[in-house]
Design an enzyme around this catalytic site. Sequence first.
Site, PDB file in Angstrom:
ATOM      1  N   CYS A   1       8.931 111.310  40.495  1.00  0.00           N
ATOM      2  CA  CYS A   1       7.880 111.344  39.342  1.00  0.00           C
ATOM      3  C   CYS A   1       7.160 112.480  39.438  1.00  0.00           C
ATOM      4  CB  CYS A   1       7.043 109.863  39.464  1.00  0.00           C
ATOM      5  SG  CYS A   1       5.820 109.757  38.622  1.00  0.00           S
TER       6      CYS A   1
ATOM      7  N   HIS B   1      10.767 103.698  33.491  1.00  0.00           N
ATOM      8  CA  HIS B   1       9.792 104.402  34.187  1.00  0.00           C
ATOM      9  C   HIS B   1       8.589 104.722  33.570  1.00  0.00           C
ATOM     10  CE1 HIS B   1       8.894 107.614  37.491  1.00  0.00           C
ATOM     11  NE2 HIS B   1       8.304 108.012  36.746  1.00  0.00           N
ATOM     12  N   GLU B   2       8.899 105.708  32.180  1.00  0.00           N
ATOM     13  CA  GLU B   2       7.723 106.235  31.503  1.00  0.00           C
ATOM     14  C   GLU B   2       6.879 105.153  30.802  1.00  0.00           C
ATOM     15  OE1 GLU B   2       7.106 109.093  32.299  1.00  0.00           O
ATOM     16  OE2 GLU B   2       9.102 110.102  32.585  1.00  0.00           O
TER      17      GLU B   2
ATOM     18  N   HIS C   1       4.252 103.654  33.085  1.00  0.00           N
ATOM     19  CA  HIS C   1       2.937 104.596  33.376  1.00  0.00           C
ATOM     20  C   HIS C   1       1.904 104.046  32.494  1.00  0.00           C
ATOM     21  CE1 HIS C   1       4.073 107.698  36.289  1.00  0.00           C
ATOM     22  NE2 HIS C   1       5.130 107.863  35.585  1.00  0.00           N
TER      23      HIS C   1
HETATM   24 NI    NI Z   1       6.361 109.103  36.454  1.00  0.00          NI
END
Ligand code: NI
Length: 203
Positions: free
Chosen positions: A102, A144-145, A148
Site C-alpha cells: 500500500c 483494498h481500495e 481506504h
Molecule cells: Ni492502499
Amino acid sequence: MAIRQIAKMGHPVLRRKAAPVDDPTDPDIARLAEDMRDTLEWIGATGIAAPQVYDSRRVVVYRILADRIPPGVALEPLPWTVMVNPVVTPLSDDVGLIWERCLSLPGLHGKVPRYKQVEIVYQTLEGESRQRVVEDWHAMILQHECDHLDGILYPMRMTDLSYLAFNAEPGELAREAETMPDLDPALRAMVEAWPARQKWLAS
Ligand code: NI
C-alpha cells in the site's frame, strides 16, 4: 497535471470514513481523479483512494497494467477507471490470502484475507451507474481500495501479523514464491532483489 503527496499510516485522514460524493459530474471530482491518476502514473502503482491524497471523499482510481498480471491468470489489462461512491459486495464466503502492499505503508507488505469474488457498483464521472463482477487479484485490489474509504488499512484486515514484513526482508513471501507461479510480478521482482534469499532459503 498535479502529483499529490501521499498520506502515510497514522495520519487521521486514513482512519476517517470518507464522505459520499453528491454529484459525480462536479468538475472538482474530475480534477481530483485526474490528480490521483497523475500521482499513480508517477509512482507506477495500480490503485489509489482519495483519502490517500488527503481528500476524504469516496473516489477510487485504478488500472491494471499488462506487466502486473500474474502469469497464468486470466485477466485483461484495464485502462484507467474512476469509481465514484463504489460499493463492494462479496458474492460468496470464499476467502483467499493475498500478498498486498500500500502506498500509505511504504516499505511493507502483508498477507491479507480477501473475498475471492465480489460485485462492485459505482458511478462514473459522467454520473452513470456501473456494475462489475470481478475475481481473485482484481477483487483484492477493489477490496483494498474501497477499504481506504472506510478508514481501513490492510494490516487491520490481517489475521496473522507474522505475515507483515519489510520489503527489504521478504522472507515468508520469498519462501512461498518458490511454489507460486501466479505471484504478482512486482512482488516476484521484490523477492528476487532480496540478497539473503539464497542463504536462508537453501536449507
Ligand atoms: Ni492502499
